[in-house]
Design a protein around this motif. Sequence first.
Motif, PDB file in Angstrom:
ATOM      1  N   LEU A  11       0.395   2.220  -8.620  1.00  0.00           N
ATOM      2  CA  LEU A  11       0.267   3.567  -7.699  1.00  0.00           C
ATOM      3  C   LEU A  11       1.463   4.648  -7.949  1.00  0.00           C
ATOM      4  O   LEU A  11       1.605   4.719  -6.080  1.00  0.00           O
ATOM      5  N   ALA A  55      -6.511   4.106  -2.446  1.00  0.00           N
ATOM      6  CA  ALA A  55      -4.971   3.700  -3.133  1.00  0.00           C
ATOM      7  C   ALA A  55      -4.744   2.638  -3.382  1.00  0.00           C
ATOM      8  O   ALA A  55      -4.205   2.277  -3.500  1.00  0.00           O
ATOM      9  N   GLY A  56      -4.894   1.661  -1.905  1.00  0.00           N
ATOM     10  CA  GLY A  56      -3.773   0.622  -1.258  1.00  0.00           C
ATOM     11  C   GLY A  56      -4.725  -0.325  -1.963  1.00  0.00           C
ATOM     12  O   GLY A  56      -4.419  -1.728  -1.993  1.00  0.00           O
ATOM     13  N   THR A 109       1.134  -1.276   0.242  1.00  0.00           N
ATOM     14  CA  THR A 109      -0.148   0.038   0.296  1.00  0.00           C
ATOM     15  C   THR A 109       1.237   1.294  -0.070  1.00  0.00           C
ATOM     16  O   THR A 109       2.312   0.911  -0.075  1.00  0.00           O
ATOM     17  N   PRO A 110       0.293   2.556  -0.693  1.00  0.00           N
ATOM     18  CA  PRO A 110       1.213   3.412  -0.056  1.00  0.00           C
ATOM     19  C   PRO A 110       1.728   4.105   0.926  1.00  0.00           C
ATOM     20  O   PRO A 110       2.795   5.114   1.204  1.00  0.00           O
ATOM     21  N   LEU A 143      -8.477   8.408   1.685  1.00  0.00           N
ATOM     22  CA  LEU A 143      -7.851   7.740   0.630  1.00  0.00           C
ATOM     23  C   LEU A 143      -6.866   7.053   0.227  1.00  0.00           C
ATOM     24  O   LEU A 143      -6.416   6.122  -0.212  1.00  0.00           O
ATOM     25  N   LEU A 144      -5.523   7.008   0.993  1.00  0.00           N
ATOM     26  CA  LEU A 144      -4.530   6.032   1.707  1.00  0.00           C
ATOM     27  C   LEU A 144      -5.279   4.821   1.522  1.00  0.00           C
ATOM     28  O   LEU A 144      -4.894   3.816   0.114  1.00  0.00           O
TER      29      LEU A 144
END
Lengths: 503, 336
Positions: free
Chosen positions: A458, B18-19, A374-375, B14-15
Motif C-alpha cells: 500500500l 485500502a487497508g 492500515t493507511p 476509501l481508506l
Amino acid sequence: MGRVLSAKNVTLAGAAAVLIVAGLLPLGVMGAKSLGHYGPVLSNARNWKLLANSLLLAGSTTAVAALAGVPLAILFGKTNLPFRRLFAVLFSLPLLLPPYVLAVGWFQVLGSSWLFGLPGCILVLASCYMPVVMLLTMVYLRTVNPALEEAGRLSANGWRVLTGISLPLAAPGVILSLLLVFLLTLGEFGATTFLRFDVFPVASFTQFSAFYDFGAATAAAMPLVAITLAGLLVERRFLHGKTFAFRWAAPAESSRIRLRALGPLLLLAVLAAMAVALPLSAIFWRGASPRALGDAFHRAGDSALRSLLYAVTAATILTPLGFLLSYLIHRRALPGWRLLDALGLFLFTLPGTVLGIGLIVLWNRPATNWIYTTPLIVIAGFIAQYTALSTRLMLAGLSQVPVAMEEAAELSGAGWVRRIWRILAPLCRGSIGAAWIVTCLFCLRDSSLPLLLAPPGLDTLTARTMTLMANGAPDLIAALCILLVAVTALPLAALAFVWRRRA
Amino acid sequence: MRRRIRLPVLLAGLLASAGCGARRSTTVVVYVSEDQVFSEPILKDFEKETGIRVRAVYDTEEAKSTGVMNRLLAEKNNPQADVYWANEPIRAGLLRQQGISTPYSPGNAKGIPSQFKDPQGYWTGFSARARLLVVSKTAAHKPAGLQAYLDPRWRGRAVIANPLFGTTTAQMAALFSLWGDQKAKQFLAGLRANQVKLSTGNGESADLVASGAFDFSLVDSDDAVSRARQGRPIEIVYPDQGEDGAGVFLIPNAVVLIKGGANTENGKKLMDYLVSEETERKLAAADCAQIPLHPGVPTPPEIKPVDRIKTMKVDYAEIAARLTAIQPVLKEWVGY
C-alpha cells in the motif's frame, strides 16, 4: 466547572490531544531510547562540522530563495505584468517534486562536475523551495487592506507604497516562508547525499543505517531542536503584535504597478528557463514517451491513487486541526499553548526516519494493528509532521483578524462555535485554502514517512519512485516524475475550481 | 448536510478499503532489499504461478538498502513480514542475532553449495554478486588484487566506497575474519596512508573510474557489468586469483523466514520459489547480471561462472558476528 468544560475548551483540548497522540507519544518513545547517547553525539567533532555545513546550506538556500522569491511575488502579485499567472505556475512546479528527483533532473543537465558540492545543493534546493517564499509572499500581499495602499498612493508612487506599506504589512508571511525554507533545507538529506555534500542529518541517518542504533539516531537528531526553537523565537519576534485590518481580495487592476512589459518579461523567461525548464525538460524529455508513461502507469498507477487519497485525507484533517491549534495559540486559550506551538514546529523539523520509527514502536502492537496495518499509520505520520505547516499558515491568517470582531460577536450573544463558523472561518478562508493545499502538496511529495510506514503493498507514488530509482531505467523514473506532477496538479485544480465557484 | 458529509465519508471508505485484506491466508508479506526493478518481476511471477498475493515493501538506494532492516528491527515484537529477501547474507545474520528470524531450509536450495547457506537454515543464499575490481582502460598499471590499494604506484589513484554502508561493510568484515584484526587494521591504515578516495557508494566508485578520474575501485559485479554494457572505458579484474590470493568475495542474495509472521506457510513457498534455478536464471539474464549458484544455470556473458572463479573462503555467520565488533573501528576510520 461548566466553564472549564465549555465547547471551546473541549474542542481545543481535543485538537491538542490529536497532536500529542500523533507526535509527542512517538517522540517520547524515541526520547526514552536516546537517553545516554547525548554525550557521544555532542562530543563528536564531526557532528559539529556537519551542523555547520547544514547551517551554511540552509542559510544560503534561504537567502537565494528570498532574493528570487520576494521580487517574483511582487511582480506576480502587485504589477500588471502580462502572463503573470502562467509564470507563477511555472515557477511553482519544482515544489511539486521531491528535491531528490529535482537533483536527478539537474544532474542530467549539468553532470557531476558542475553540480556536486555546496553550490549544486544551493541551486537545487533554492529552486525547489523558492516557490514557498514566492507563493506565501503573494498570499500575504493579497491580504493587505487595499484602503491602506490607496491612501498611500495619494502622496506616493506605486513602488513607495509597496516598500513602505504593502511589504511591511506582508512581512509576517515573508518571515514565515523564510523560516519554512530554512527548516526544510536543514532537514534535507536525500538531495544532499546525491549531490555529495555532507550535512547534519547524515549523523542521524548513519546511526540508523550503519548501526541500527535507534537511540543514538534520535540523539543525533536532537540538535535540530535548538535551531528550531531559535527559529521560533525569531518568527515570534517579528510576528508578535502584528494585527492588521484584513481583506481577502485580489488587487484591482488599476491599483497594480505599471511596468514596461518587455524587459521584465525577457528576464523572467530567462530565469524560468534556467531554474525550472532546464531540470524539468530533462525529466520530460526522457519520460514523456507513450511507452515510458504507459510503463509508469502500469507499475505505479495504484500507488498514484493512494498518494492522492492519503494526501487529501491528511490535508482535510490537518486544515481544521491547524485552525483550532492556531486559535489556541493566538488567543492563548489553554495553558501550555507555547509548548504546543514549539512541539508542532519541532515535529516538522524532525527527520522523518526518527518520527517513523517512533510511530512503529508505538503503534505496532496486536491491539493497535487496526492503525499500524492500515493507511491510518501514514496519515498519523503526516499529521505529526505537518501540523506545524497548517497551524503556522492559519496563525498568520488569524493574526490579521482583529480580536475585536470576535469580541463584538461574543457581546452580541454568539456562542464560540457560532463565532468560529460565522466570523473567523469566513475571514480566514484564504488561509484555510492555503493550509489545505500546502499540506496536501507536502504530503504528496513526502517520501520518508511512506517508505517507513506504508503497509506492505500500500505504498505511495513517491515511495515507489524512490524504490524504483535503484537501478531503474532513467525513462521509467522520468515518467514516474511526470506522473507525480500530474497527480499533484489534481488537488491544485480542485482548489482552483472551488475558489472560482466561491468567487 | 448530505453534501457536507460526502467527502469525509468517501475518504473513510476509501481508506478502509485500502487497508482491507491486510491478512489473508492467500497472502505473503515480503520485505525486499534487492532492487525493486529486479525483484518485482520475480514476485509477480510467483503470484501468477501460485495464486498467492505478494505484498511487498521495497528498499531505496538512498537508504543504502537498510530501510527495511530498520523496519524489521522496529517491528520485532509484532512482526508484519513473513519473508525478508536480503541483497546480502550478513544482515540476515544480524536478524538471527536479534531473534527476528526462524530456521527454514528450502528444498529447492539443495543444489546450492553449502558455503552459501546457513547450516541451521536461518538464511539461504542464491544468485550472488562478486566483489570485483573495475579498472580504467587509461590506467598506466593494472592492479591484480586488494594489496594494490596499498601500492605507492596508485597513491591517490584508487577509490573505495564508504565501508559503513552496503557491501563494502561486508567486504571489510570478511577481511577482518580472513586476516585477523591486526592485519585488517593495518590495511585500513594503509588505505589512508596511500590517499585512497572514499566514495558514497559502489555506483559512484564505478563512475569515478569510468570517467578516468581514478585508476581502479573495488565494486559489486553489477556495477562493473552495467558500466561495461554502457560502453564505458573500463576493464573487469577478478582480484587475488593467484596461488596465494584470497580470491573473490562473493555476496549471495539471502532469503530469511521471519519468526512470528502471519503467513509462514506461504512464506516458505515463496522462499522455495526464490532459491530455485528458474529464479537464478531470471536474475542472471536481468540487468543486475547476478551469478547463479546452482550448477548448470547460465551465467551473464560479462561474468565468469562461479566454478571458474577462485572465491574467498569465508563463514558468513562469522562475518555477521564480526560486523558488530568492527563497527567502532570502521566508524573511527571513516571519522564519524
